[in-house]
Design an enzyme around this catalytic site. Structure first.
Site, short mmCIF file in Angstrom:
data_model
loop_
_atom_site.label_atom_id
_atom_site.label_comp_id
_atom_site.label_asym_id
_atom_site.label_seq_id
_atom_site.Cartn_x
_atom_site.Cartn_y
_atom_site.Cartn_z
N LEU A 34 -23.22 -8.59 15.59
CA LEU A 34 -22.44 -8.48 14.37
C LEU A 34 -21.94 -7.06 14.12
O LEU A 34 -22.51 -6.09 14.65
CB LEU A 34 -23.28 -8.92 13.17
N SER A 35 -20.90 -6.95 13.33
CA SER A 35 -20.44 -5.64 12.88
C SER A 35 -21.58 -4.97 12.11
O SER A 35 -22.23 -5.59 11.26
CB SER A 35 -19.22 -5.80 11.95
N GLY A 36 -21.86 -3.72 12.43
CA GLY A 36 -22.94 -3.01 11.77
C GLY A 36 -24.29 -3.18 12.42
O GLY A 36 -25.29 -2.62 11.95
N GLY A 38 -25.19 -2.06 15.30
CA GLY A 38 -25.57 -0.87 16.06
C GLY A 38 -25.05 -0.84 17.47
O GLY A 38 -25.47 0.00 18.28
N SER A 40 -22.10 0.07 18.86
CA SER A 40 -21.44 1.31 19.28
C SER A 40 -22.41 2.48 19.33
O SER A 40 -22.33 3.32 20.24
CB SER A 40 -20.27 1.64 18.34
N SER A 107 -17.43 -9.88 20.03
CA SER A 107 -17.26 -11.06 20.91
C SER A 107 -18.07 -12.24 20.41
O SER A 107 -19.05 -12.65 21.05
CB SER A 107 -17.61 -10.72 22.36
#
Length: 200
Positions: A34-36, A38, A40, A107
């Site tokens: 999910l976005s957030g 971690g 990246s 993705s």
């Protein structure tokens, strides 16, 4: 329309030649979550450690790719599928160059990830699920995307009004809400050594 009058040109220097010169193999580490969650942060920390060890590596990050190669794509289901397809092909070129690719993309759709996996022979694609509860992702919300999605300013946001299909059998799961980034990096480096991608 698919062009048919093309012929694949075999390169003189092979992937295996590059492996021998580099002293390590190449592969894709496909971070999904999910976005957030971690992705990246961990991807760049792994990149830094591999670089420190003299390993050829490169990070492909979702937002960065959408600034250039995929800036013509939106967030419809069709565009999301095309976004992942292109990244899979770009990552494959990096692998052919002898590089370890660290791909950080939400993705969210299982079939999209499976289509990318199918591009690679066994032992060159490793799905790494960055597992983090949506409640924690919302608490972090580094780009304030969840707040905007909750207010209806972003439509089709993964985890809110668009699904995220969790990996069923990833090569590695990192519970990013439970361990430090340093420990996540150590786990991934150990994994690569165990697969004999990089030397111990």
């Amino acid at each position: 329309m698919q062009v048919t009058n093309l012929t694949w040109h075999k390169q003189t220097v092979s992937k295996w030649d590059r492996h021998a010169q580099n002293g390590h193999r190449s592969c894709v580490l496909w971070f999904t979550g999910l976005s957030g969650s971690g992705k990246s942060t961990i991807a760049n920390a792994v990149s830094h450690e591999l670089f420190r060890q003299g390993i050829k590596e490169y990070v492909l990050d979702g937002d960065n790719i959408r600034h250039g190669l995929n800036k013509d794509l939106g967030f419809s289901n069709r565009d999301r599928t095309e976004n992942i397809r292109r990244i899979g092909e770009v990552a494959k070129l990096f692998v052919e160059s002898g590089t370890i690719v660290i791909s950080a993309f939400i993705s969210p759709i299982k079939t999209d990830r499976e289509q990318v996996r199918a591009l690679y022979p066994d032992g060159e694609f490793f799905e790494i699920f960055i597992d983090c509860p949506i409640e924690e992702c919302e608490r972090r919300d580094p780009k304030e995307l969840y707040k905007k999605a909750r207010r209806g300013e972003i439509k089709g946001f993964t985890g809110i009004d668009s699904p995220y299909e969790r990996p069923e059998d990833p090569e590695l799961t990192i519970a990013s809400h439970e361990i430090r980034v340093e420990d996540a990096v150590a786990t991934i480096i150990e994994f690569l050594q165990g697969k004999e991608i990089i030397p111990s």
